[in-house]
Structures are given as structure tokens and as C-alpha cells.
Design an enzyme around this catalytic site. Sequence first.
Site, short mmCIF file in Angstrom:
data_model
loop_
_atom_site.label_atom_id
_atom_site.label_comp_id
_atom_site.label_asym_id
_atom_site.label_seq_id
_atom_site.Cartn_x
_atom_site.Cartn_y
_atom_site.Cartn_z
N LYS A 13 0.83 -1.21 0.00
CA LYS A 13 0.00 0.00 0.00
C LYS A 13 0.87 1.26 0.00
CE LYS A 13 -1.90 -1.09 3.96
NZ LYS A 13 -1.17 -2.33 4.33
N ARG A 85 -9.44 1.01 9.06
CA ARG A 85 -8.99 -0.34 9.38
C ARG A 85 -9.99 -1.11 10.22
NH1 ARG A 85 -3.07 0.82 9.02
NH2 ARG A 85 -1.96 -1.08 9.46
N ARG A 124 12.21 -5.14 4.64
CA ARG A 124 11.87 -3.75 4.28
C ARG A 124 12.81 -2.74 4.93
NH1 ARG A 124 5.92 -1.53 5.40
NH2 ARG A 124 6.27 -2.38 7.48
N ARG A 157 11.79 -0.74 10.52
CA ARG A 157 10.74 -0.40 11.50
C ARG A 157 10.78 -1.36 12.68
NH1 ARG A 157 5.26 0.70 8.20
NH2 ARG A 157 4.46 -0.61 9.87
N ARG A 168 0.33 -8.56 13.76
CA ARG A 168 -0.29 -7.59 12.83
C ARG A 168 -1.14 -8.32 11.78
NH1 ARG A 168 4.94 -4.79 10.91
NH2 ARG A 168 3.60 -3.71 9.41
P1 AP5 Z 1 4.89 -1.59 1.80
O1 AP5 Z 1 4.47 -0.78 0.63
O2 AP5 Z 1 5.71 -0.93 2.87
O3 AP5 Z 1 3.61 -2.33 2.44
P2 AP5 Z 1 2.35 -1.74 3.22
O4 AP5 Z 1 1.15 -2.43 2.67
O5 AP5 Z 1 2.37 -0.25 3.21
O6 AP5 Z 1 2.68 -2.34 4.66
P3 AP5 Z 1 2.76 -1.65 6.10
O7 AP5 Z 1 3.49 -2.64 6.98
O8 AP5 Z 1 3.33 -0.27 6.08
O9 AP5 Z 1 1.31 -1.61 6.48
P4 AP5 Z 1 0.74 -1.63 7.85
O10 AP5 Z 1 -0.65 -1.47 7.48
O11 AP5 Z 1 1.04 -2.76 8.76
O12 AP5 Z 1 1.55 -0.44 8.61
P5 AP5 Z 1 1.15 1.02 9.01
O13 AP5 Z 1 2.35 1.86 8.99
O14 AP5 Z 1 -0.06 1.45 8.24
O15 AP5 Z 1 5.67 -2.88 1.24
C1 AP5 Z 1 6.25 -3.83 2.13
C2 AP5 Z 1 7.58 -4.34 1.52
O16 AP5 Z 1 7.31 -5.06 0.32
C3 AP5 Z 1 8.55 -3.20 1.15
O17 AP5 Z 1 9.86 -3.61 1.47
C4 AP5 Z 1 8.38 -3.05 -0.39
O18 AP5 Z 1 9.58 -2.62 -1.02
C5 AP5 Z 1 7.99 -4.48 -0.79
N1 AP5 Z 1 7.05 -4.50 -1.93
C6 AP5 Z 1 5.99 -3.67 -2.15
N2 AP5 Z 1 5.34 -4.03 -3.27
C7 AP5 Z 1 5.99 -5.13 -3.77
C8 AP5 Z 1 5.78 -5.96 -4.92
N3 AP5 Z 1 4.76 -5.74 -5.77
N4 AP5 Z 1 6.64 -6.99 -5.13
C9 AP5 Z 1 7.69 -7.23 -4.25
N5 AP5 Z 1 7.93 -6.46 -3.15
C10 AP5 Z 1 7.08 -5.42 -2.91
O19 AP5 Z 1 0.65 0.83 10.52
C11 AP5 Z 1 1.56 0.59 11.58
C12 AP5 Z 1 0.80 0.53 12.90
O20 AP5 Z 1 0.15 1.80 13.15
C13 AP5 Z 1 -0.34 -0.49 12.97
O21 AP5 Z 1 0.14 -1.78 13.33
C14 AP5 Z 1 -1.24 0.13 14.06
O22 AP5 Z 1 -0.72 -0.08 15.34
C15 AP5 Z 1 -1.14 1.62 13.75
N6 AP5 Z 1 -2.20 2.08 12.81
C16 AP5 Z 1 -2.00 2.60 11.55
N7 AP5 Z 1 -3.18 2.93 10.99
C17 AP5 Z 1 -4.14 2.61 11.90
C18 AP5 Z 1 -5.56 2.69 11.88
N8 AP5 Z 1 -6.24 3.18 10.82
N9 AP5 Z 1 -6.24 2.25 12.97
C19 AP5 Z 1 -5.59 1.77 14.06
N10 AP5 Z 1 -4.23 1.67 14.14
C20 AP5 Z 1 -3.52 2.07 13.06
#
Ligand code: AP5
Length: 215
Positions: A13, A85, A124, A157, A168
Site C-alpha cells: 500500500k 482499518r 523492508r 521499522r 499484525r
Molecule cells: P509496503 O508498501 O511498505 O507495504 P504496506 O502495505 O504499506 O505495509 P505496512 O506494513 O506499512 O502496512 P501496515 O498497514 O502494517 O503499517 P502502518 O504503517 O499502516 O511494502 C512492504 C515491503 O514489500 C517493502 O519492502 C516493499 O519494497 C515491498 N514490496 C511492495 N510491493 C511489492 C511488490 N509488488 N513486489 C515485491 N515487493 C514489494 O501501521 C503501523 C501501525 O500503526 C499499525 O500496526 C497500528 O498499530 C497503527 N495504525 C495505523 N493505521 C491505523 C488505523 N487506521 N487504525 C488503528 N491503528 C492504526
Amino acid sequence: MILIFLGPPGAGKGTQAKILEEQFGYRQISTGDLLRKHRAEKTALGAEAQSYMDSGKLVPDDLIIRMMDAELENVSDAILDGFPRTIAQAAALDDLVKRKGRPLPGAVLFEVPREVLEDRLIGRWTHPASGRVYHERFNPPKKAGVDDVSGEPLVQRPDDKAETIRTRLNVYEKETAPLVGYYQRGRLTAVDGLAAIPEVTDRIKGAIAVRTGTA
Ligand code: AP5
């Protein structure tokens, strides 16, 4: 247009939101990045969110909804990366856009099998200031450990540890996957997130064109 990026941790994402922001000017609003910024700036919200994030759990809805209410106040075109979410967050977002007399947001669902996600997250590397993301094998920076654009160091991270990743992914299945049903009637486009990064971008652009009636 407000477009929601929905999918499990590691689905791509953030990678795709950043590409669409840099190439096409859509504003990326990542709740994860906003929360990490609050933590870095040591705000009260950041302090409240810390233990939930470190253990891989969701931050409580009321905190997230308050933060996003303020963030979306003056936004017109945006990609919401990681929000909503929960069903409560989705309903709050719909209420907000209805109050503003704007069309209900559509969602893009990134489909990636669970066994691939752990590998993606463990490898990552992130540039915290810009939110740019790399992977040591699948999307390496030009120089190991260094951001391509700024030349600044990349970091891993703290929640990208095997045990926290499993929490997660379980939290996603229990609390966020039900949103697929919420958006299914005419508001959801699924894309194969297993494809190479440029192909996934093309598929999302196709979904945006359908959504905006420019296909
Ligand atoms: P990446 O693009 O970083 O993946 P992502 O889907 O963004 O994953 P995240 O881990 O950032 O999502 P998340 O939802 O857990 O974390 P967030 O920061 O939102 O890609 C991942 C890896 O794969 C990278 O190395 C990339 O290079 C590689 N890649 C990408 N596309 C590829 C492809 N096509 N082929 C091969 N490799 C590829 O949330 C963190 C924390 O914040 C949560 O756990 C929670 O505690 C809190 N939080 C955030 N939002 C909320 C909410 N709305 N409600 C409650 N708590 C929340």
C-alpha cells in the site's frame, strides 16, 4: 477523489501510494506515518499510540478518527493508506465525506498471500522523512542502506519483527478484513499485489480510471 488502499501489512500500500503521489500528484495520507510522526515529536497522541503500535495491535478508533477528522478537513484528492482499518473507522469516514457533500470513497484491495507478507516486511527498509520504502531483494535502493533521493540513511521499522508481524497479520484478518464486505457493493476493486511493482501501479491506475469515469 478519495481512494482507500486496503490490504494486509506488507501488501504494498505504502509503496504504491508513494509512486502515485510522486508521479501523479495524489496526496498520500498514511495513518501509520502520521502516528510515527506524532511519536517522533513526542505528542500526547504519539505517547498513547506507542504501546499499541509496538505490539502490532490497532490504535483505538477514537484516537484515529479524531486524528483523521483534522487531517481530512481541507483535503480534496487523496489516497488513504492504512485507514480505515475497522468498520467503525469506515462508517466515520463515510459520515465525514457525506457531511462535506462529497462522493463516497472507493477502495482498492491489495491481494497478497500471507506467506509472502512476512518475507516482504522482514526485508523492508524505510526513509522515515519521506516515507519511501525499499526491500533488500525485491526493491533495493541504488546504494545499500541509503535513500535514493536524499542520500540519508534508511532504517528498519521496530514492528517489522517476526513475532510482531504475526500479530499484525492476525489483527488484519480479525479487524480489517471485514471491510472487504463493507466496500464490496460497487465500491471495491481488487488488484493482484503479487505482481511486480510497476504492474501493480498500472492495475491501480486502471482502477482509478474506472472510478473517475476516465477509462
Ligand atoms: P509496503 O508498501 O511498505 O507495504 P504496506 O502495505 O504499506 O505495509 P505496512 O506494513 O506499512 O502496512 P501496515 O498497514 O502494517 O503499517 P502502518 O504503517 O499502516 O511494502 C512492504 C515491503 O514489500 C517493502 O519492502 C516493499 O519494497 C515491498 N514490496 C511492495 N510491493 C511489492 C511488490 N509488488 N513486489 C515485491 N515487493 C514489494 O501501521 C503501523 C501501525 O500503526 C499499525 O500496526 C497500528 O498499530 C497503527 N495504525 C495505523 N493505521 C491505523 C488505523 N487506521 N487504525 C488503528 N491503528 C492504526
